[in-house]
Design a protein around this motif. Structure first.
Motif, PDB file in Angstrom:
ATOM      1  N   GLN A   1       0.857  -1.179   0.000  1.00  0.00           N
ATOM      2  CA  GLN A   1       0.000   0.000   0.000  1.00  0.00           C
ATOM      3  C   GLN A   1       0.899   1.237   0.000  1.00  0.00           C
ATOM      4  OE1 GLN A   1      -3.370   0.203  -0.242  1.00  0.00           O
ATOM      5  NE2 GLN A   1      -3.381  -2.013  -0.511  1.00  0.00           N
ATOM      6  N   GLY A   2       1.017   1.881  -1.161  1.00  0.00           N
ATOM      7  CA  GLY A   2       1.891   3.045  -1.280  1.00  0.00           C
ATOM      8  C   GLY A   2       1.352   4.248  -0.532  1.00  0.00           C
ATOM      9  N   HIS A   3       2.263   4.987   0.095  1.00  0.00           N
ATOM     10  CA  HIS A   3       1.870   6.149   0.887  1.00  0.00           C
ATOM     11  C   HIS A   3       3.072   7.084   0.994  1.00  0.00           C
ATOM     12  CE1 HIS A   3      -0.463   8.372   3.842  1.00  0.00           C
ATOM     13  NE2 HIS A   3       0.545   8.331   4.694  1.00  0.00           N
ATOM     14  N   PHE A   4       2.831   8.388   0.872  1.00  0.00           N
ATOM     15  CA  PHE A   4       3.900   9.368   0.990  1.00  0.00           C
ATOM     16  C   PHE A   4       3.947   9.954   2.401  1.00  0.00           C
ATOM     17  CE2 PHE A   4       3.050   9.565  -3.624  1.00  0.00           C
ATOM     18  CZ  PHE A   4       4.347   9.384  -4.100  1.00  0.00           C
ATOM     19  N   ILE A   5       5.157  10.147   2.905  1.00  0.00           N
ATOM     20  CA  ILE A   5       5.355  10.816   4.185  1.00  0.00           C
ATOM     21  C   ILE A   5       6.411  11.900   4.000  1.00  0.00           C
ATOM     22  CG2 ILE A   5       4.720   8.800   5.556  1.00  0.00           C
ATOM     23  CD1 ILE A   5       7.719   8.291   6.024  1.00  0.00           C
ATOM     24  N   VAL A   6       6.441  12.860   4.932  1.00  0.00           N
ATOM     25  CA  VAL A   6       7.430  13.942   4.896  1.00  0.00           C
ATOM     26  C   VAL A   6       8.421  13.733   6.029  1.00  0.00           C
ATOM     27  CG1 VAL A   6       7.829  16.430   5.000  1.00  0.00           C
ATOM     28  CG2 VAL A   6       5.738  15.544   3.929  1.00  0.00           C
ATOM     29  N   LEU A   7       9.679  13.485   5.686  1.00  0.00           N
ATOM     30  CA  LEU A   7      10.720  13.338   6.705  1.00  0.00           C
ATOM     31  C   LEU A   7      11.088  14.698   7.246  1.00  0.00           C
ATOM     32  CD1 LEU A   7      13.191  10.700   5.234  1.00  0.00           C
ATOM     33  CD2 LEU A   7      11.040  10.360   6.468  1.00  0.00           C
ATOM     34  N   ARG A   8      11.180  14.798   8.597  1.00  0.00           N
ATOM     35  CA  ARG A   8      11.433  16.086   9.232  1.00  0.00           C
ATOM     36  C   ARG A   8      12.714  16.127  10.052  1.00  0.00           C
ATOM     37  NH1 ARG A   8       6.230  18.539   9.618  1.00  0.00           N
ATOM     38  NH2 ARG A   8       7.196  20.332  10.594  1.00  0.00           N
ATOM     39  N   GLY A   9      13.234  14.981  10.470  1.00  0.00           N
ATOM     40  CA  GLY A   9      14.429  14.983  11.297  1.00  0.00           C
ATOM     41  C   GLY A   9      14.756  13.586  11.769  1.00  0.00           C
ATOM     42  N   TYR A  10      15.770  13.481  12.608  1.00  0.00           N
ATOM     43  CA  TYR A  10      16.164  12.178  13.133  1.00  0.00           C
ATOM     44  C   TYR A  10      16.933  12.361  14.433  1.00  0.00           C
ATOM     45  CZ  TYR A  10      20.922  13.154  11.489  1.00  0.00           C
ATOM     46  OH  TYR A  10      22.155  13.718  11.299  1.00  0.00           O
ATOM     47  N   ASN A  11      17.049  11.284  15.172  1.00  0.00           N
ATOM     48  CA  ASN A  11      17.850  11.260  16.388  1.00  0.00           C
ATOM     49  C   ASN A  11      18.802  10.082  16.273  1.00  0.00           C
ATOM     50  OD1 ASN A  11      18.776  10.605  19.085  1.00  0.00           O
ATOM     51  ND2 ASN A  11      17.219  12.024  19.840  1.00  0.00           N
ATOM     52  N   ARG A  12      20.058  10.381  16.039  1.00  0.00           N
ATOM     53  CA  ARG A  12      21.030   9.310  15.805  1.00  0.00           C
ATOM     54  C   ARG A  12      21.193   8.425  17.041  1.00  0.00           C
ATOM     55  NH1 ARG A  12      24.668   9.185  11.789  1.00  0.00           N
ATOM     56  NH2 ARG A  12      24.551  11.458  11.493  1.00  0.00           N
ATOM     57  N   ALA A  13      21.229   9.043  18.222  1.00  0.00           N
ATOM     58  CA  ALA A  13      21.431   8.278  19.451  1.00  0.00           C
ATOM     59  C   ALA A  13      20.288   7.302  19.700  1.00  0.00           C
ATOM     60  CB  ALA A  13      21.588   9.224  20.638  1.00  0.00           C
ATOM     61  N   ALA A  14      19.046   7.752  19.433  1.00  0.00           N
ATOM     62  CA  ALA A  14      17.876   6.903  19.645  1.00  0.00           C
ATOM     63  C   ALA A  14      17.616   5.986  18.460  1.00  0.00           C
ATOM     64  CB  ALA A  14      16.648   7.764  19.920  1.00  0.00           C
ATOM     65  N   GLY A  15      18.268   6.260  17.331  1.00  0.00           N
ATOM     66  CA  GLY A  15      18.080   5.432  16.140  1.00  0.00           C
ATOM     67  C   GLY A  15      16.700   5.561  15.545  1.00  0.00           C
ATOM     68  N   CYS A  16      16.155   6.796  15.523  1.00  0.00           N
ATOM     69  CA  CYS A  16      14.800   6.985  15.021  1.00  0.00           C
ATOM     70  C   CYS A  16      14.718   8.100  13.974  1.00  0.00           C
ATOM     71  CB  CYS A  16      13.832   7.264  16.161  1.00  0.00           C
ATOM     72  SG  CYS A  16      14.158   8.798  17.049  1.00  0.00           S
ATOM     73  N   ILE A  17      13.655   8.053  13.207  1.00  0.00           N
ATOM     74  CA  ILE A  17      13.351   9.029  12.168  1.00  0.00           C
ATOM     75  C   ILE A  17      12.041   9.716  12.527  1.00  0.00           C
ATOM     76  CG2 ILE A  17      12.719   9.338   9.741  1.00  0.00           C
ATOM     77  CD1 ILE A  17      15.561   8.637   9.838  1.00  0.00           C
ATOM     78  N   PHE A  18      11.986  11.062  12.402  1.00  0.00           N
ATOM     79  CA  PHE A  18      10.760  11.817  12.635  1.00  0.00           C
ATOM     80  C   PHE A  18      10.112  12.170  11.294  1.00  0.00           C
ATOM     81  CE2 PHE A  18      13.523  13.012  16.273  1.00  0.00           C
ATOM     82  CZ  PHE A  18      12.759  12.459  17.288  1.00  0.00           C
ATOM     83  N   TYR A  19       8.796  12.038  11.237  1.00  0.00           N
ATOM     84  CA  TYR A  19       8.108  12.329   9.971  1.00  0.00           C
ATOM     85  C   TYR A  19       6.665  12.761  10.224  1.00  0.00           C
ATOM     86  CZ  TYR A  19       6.033   7.640  10.537  1.00  0.00           C
ATOM     87  OH  TYR A  19       5.347   6.537  11.019  1.00  0.00           O
ATOM     88  N   ASN A  20       6.101  13.436   9.216  1.00  0.00           N
ATOM     89  CA  ASN A  20       4.672  13.746   9.216  1.00  0.00           C
ATOM     90  C   ASN A  20       3.968  12.770   8.296  1.00  0.00           C
ATOM     91  OD1 ASN A  20       5.309  17.158   9.664  1.00  0.00           O
ATOM     92  ND2 ASN A  20       3.862  16.036  10.930  1.00  0.00           N
ATOM     93  N   ASN A  21       2.917  12.160   8.771  1.00  0.00           N
ATOM     94  CA  ASN A  21       2.085  11.257   7.986  1.00  0.00           C
ATOM     95  C   ASN A  21       0.811  12.000   7.606  1.00  0.00           C
ATOM     96  OD1 ASN A  21       0.441   9.271   6.955  1.00  0.00           O
ATOM     97  ND2 ASN A  21       0.837   7.801   8.573  1.00  0.00           N
TER      98      ASN A  21
END
Length: 241
Positions: free
Chosen positions: A186-206
């Protein structure tokens, strides 16, 4: 390569530990937007590039009223003079998608149109590259204060800040991936906004959710964006446009 229509709402102000925060734009109206359109709208609002009538006119001019492919979003950014770079694994339509349920309905009618957009991209000053993008490349882009629109498999992507995702198998232990029945792409677009290298995570708007910042692990993000059907499409957008 594309997504279908989905609901969208106003974005939440992001929390980012490793790049300049991306301030929230003026509120988006509550209405149905295709996720690709909604992602572009979010960025254009922040840049102050467009009002409602201009955006609607651009959608009509570019024929972005039904099925949306990532190349369409690149043309939309070019239309408004926003600096961009579209990276993909396939310069055109992958014929292997014809028999996938997600693509089957519009494949025959869209194939020629989309291939023409790729063929005309250089002449239209739409920057398209066939290349592999690493997560480190993406993080470097975000670290410079920019954003990116990414095509993902929404059946794979899980937000760690939202409520628990629907399980596709009631016998899978909590926290374990289900192997006995996997949902179709199921294709879906998201907007990447940032990341936290220490936590190993990506922030995005869905765009499917209102007033919400999402976060997922780098491993889950990589699985979602490299799923068969995405062509690993990513549209880098430069906020100094």
């Amino acid at each position: 390569m594309r997504t279908e229509a989905e609901a969208a709402g106003p974005p939440l102000e992001p929390v980012s530990s490793e790049h300049k925060p991306f301030p929230p734009p003026r509120d988006l109206k509550h209405r149905s937007w295709e996720s690709g359109q909604a992602s572009c709208r979010l960025i254009l609002l922040y840049l102050g590039q467009v009002d409602d009538s201009e955006f609607e006119s651009a959608l009509q001019a570019l024929r972005l009223t039904r099925s949306i492919w990532t190349i369409d979003l690149a043309y939309l950014m070019r239309h408004f003079g926003v600096r961009h770079r579209f990276c993909t694994q396939t310069l055109g339509v992958d014929k292997g998608y014809k028999n996938q349920s997600f693509y089957r309905k519009h494949f025959d009618t869209e194939e020629t149109r989309v291939n023409q957009l790729f063929a005309q991209a250089k002449a239209c000053k739409v920057l398209v590259e066939k290349c592999t993008v690493s997560v480190q490349d993406i993080q470097a882009h975000l670290a410079q204060g920019h954003v990116a629109i990414v095509l993902v498999n929404s059946g794979v992507l899980h937000c760690d800040l939202c409520s628990s995702p629907i399980k596709y198998c009631c016998f899978a232990p909590r926290g374990h991936r289900c192997f006995c029945r996997t949902p179709d792409y199921q294709g879906h677009f998201i907007v990447l906004r940032g990341y936290n290298r220490a936590a190993g995570c990506i922030f995005y708007n869905n765009p499917a959710y209102a007033d919400r910042m999402c976060s997922t692990s780098v491993s889950n993000f990589e699985e979602a964006r490299t799923s068969y059907g995405t062509d690993e499409d990513i549209l880098f957008v430069y906020l100094d446009s």
